[in-house]
Design an enzyme around this catalytic site. Structure first.
Site, mmCIF file in Angstrom:
data_model
loop_
_atom_site.group_PDB
_atom_site.id
_atom_site.type_symbol
_atom_site.label_atom_id
_atom_site.label_comp_id
_atom_site.label_asym_id
_atom_site.label_seq_id
_atom_site.Cartn_x
_atom_site.Cartn_y
_atom_site.Cartn_z
ATOM 1 N N GLU A 125 77.809 9.218 30.563
ATOM 2 C CA GLU A 125 77.563 7.871 31.113
ATOM 3 C C GLU A 125 78.673 6.910 30.675
ATOM 4 O OE1 GLU A 125 73.711 5.973 30.152
ATOM 5 O OE2 GLU A 125 74.853 4.109 30.080
ATOM 6 N N THR A 161 73.110 2.711 28.141
ATOM 7 C CA THR A 161 71.719 2.353 28.471
ATOM 8 C C THR A 161 70.692 2.874 27.467
ATOM 9 O OG1 THR A 161 71.591 4.287 29.889
ATOM 10 C CG2 THR A 161 72.139 2.207 30.959
ATOM 11 N N SER A 217 70.623 16.591 25.046
ATOM 12 C CA SER A 217 70.167 15.285 25.524
ATOM 13 C C SER A 217 70.334 14.229 24.437
ATOM 14 C CB SER A 217 68.699 15.392 25.954
ATOM 15 O OG SER A 217 68.076 14.134 25.886
ATOM 16 N N ASN A 219 69.465 11.097 24.398
ATOM 17 C CA ASN A 219 68.305 10.238 24.117
ATOM 18 C C ASN A 219 67.236 10.985 23.331
ATOM 19 O OD1 ASN A 219 65.679 10.538 25.918
ATOM 20 N ND2 ASN A 219 67.404 11.135 27.201
HETATM 21 S S1 SF4 Z 1 66.917 6.433 30.564
HETATM 22 FE FE1 SF4 Z 1 66.377 6.967 32.667
HETATM 23 S S2 SF4 Z 1 65.784 5.029 33.664
HETATM 24 FE FE2 SF4 Z 1 66.912 4.556 31.777
HETATM 25 S S3 SF4 Z 1 69.038 4.349 32.415
HETATM 26 FE FE3 SF4 Z 1 68.820 6.448 31.768
HETATM 27 S S4 SF4 Z 1 68.303 7.556 33.644
HETATM 28 FE FE4 SF4 Z 1 67.967 5.387 34.066
#
Ligand code: SF4
Length: 283
Positions: A125, A161, A217, A219
């Site tokens: 990203e 994000t 991943s 996140n």
């Molecule tokens: S976590 Fe999901 S909703 Fe949030 S920016 Fe990333 S892809 Fe989009």
């Protein structure tokens, strides 16, 4: 045994949207359908797409013809140009929230600000956002790295994000002291913030925390790191088979959460395995 499952566990809006787009495309364009890189950071979900006929290619050069789906993290500028040149059919599954971050980055660049991204410099990203800016873009992940940069005259800051708000705030505070003019766009995804908040709340209540999601991943890795700050018995797994019975021994309150790209069927399988192991006598 009490099992607390995070309500926010699993697919976020952007990932669900990307999966829906890919599944729909598989019906519409069953021949020569590709994603540029894995659509989402979850090997099991990507495997499912492969079974539907969606092939994964790492480079536009390896896509001979047909349709290419751009993933939720966005696409590099050079790949967009190449795809257009090759006259591939383009389906853009970039998450609208990632698009918003890209818009902020371009806006700041166009208005003469040096750009700083708070995030992981190797995350696709962040690399995609950088690729549209015709100038050096600094990326920092922590306060220490931010302290080494600057000074600036005009600085613009955005966040990847999936960053945590607290870290973003700390880095902004450091930069504020080193620039005459500062513009900040909070591009952090609300779904990520809510997931992280809920996870911390659960991690504080339980005596063992299971975090499910792809090892690739970002996140999910961050969720596991956040959990470990409150709960040292935190385990990151990808699938139910990886759950070790001894992790659950003597644990009566277990918490379960999952990253934004973890499919619901994997969460269900882990839940069932925890219940089965506890029932069958893991003390
Ligand atoms: S976590 Fe999901 S909703 Fe949030 S920016 Fe990333 S892809 Fe989009």
């Amino acid at each position: 045994m009490k099992l607390i499952i995070a309500k926010s566990a699993g697919f976020c809006f952007g990932v669900k949207r990307a999966m829906d787009i890919a599944e729909e495309a598989a019906q519409k364009y069953p021949k020569d359908l590709y994603t540029l890189g894995p659509l989402i950071h979850n090997p099991q979900a990507v495997e499912l797409l492969v079974k539907l006929g969606v092939k994964v290619k790492d480079r536009i050069e390896n896509i001979p013809r047909g349709t290419v789906i751009f993933r939720s993290h966005g696409v590099f500028f050079k790949d967009l140009v190449k795809a257009k040149k090759k006259k591939l059919r383009i389906i853009d599954a970039t998450c609208p929230i990632v698009k918003r971050a890209q818009f902020y980055a371009n806006y700041l660049h166009r208005h003469g600000y040096d750009l700083l991204i708070v995030g992981d410099s190797e995350h696709p990203e962040v690399e995609a956002v950088r690729s549209y800016i015709q100038k050096k873009v600094d990326v920092v992940e922590d306060v220490g790295a931010a302290q080494k940069l600057g000074p600036w005259t005009k600085l613009g800051i955005i966040a990847q994000t999936t960053q945590t708000f607290n870290r973003f705030k700390e880095i902004v505070a450091v930069c504020l002291e080193k620039t005459k003019e500062l513009r900040v766009f909070n591009a952090i995804c609300h779904a990520t913030t809510l997931r992280q908040m809920e996870t911390v709340e659960i991690a504080r209540k339980v005596d063992c925390m299971i975090v499910i999601g792809g090892y690739n991943s970002g996140n999910t890795q961050r969720l596991a790191a956040i959990c470990r700050e409150s709960q040292p018995f935190t385990y990151h797994i990808e699938t139910a088979e990886e759950l070790h019975p001894e992790w659950l021994a003597k644990r009566e309150k277990i918490g379960l959460t999952a990253g934004a790209s973890t499919p619901s069927w994997i969460i269900k399988e882990v839940e069932q395995r925890i219940r089965y192991l506890k029932k069958s006598g893991v003390k």
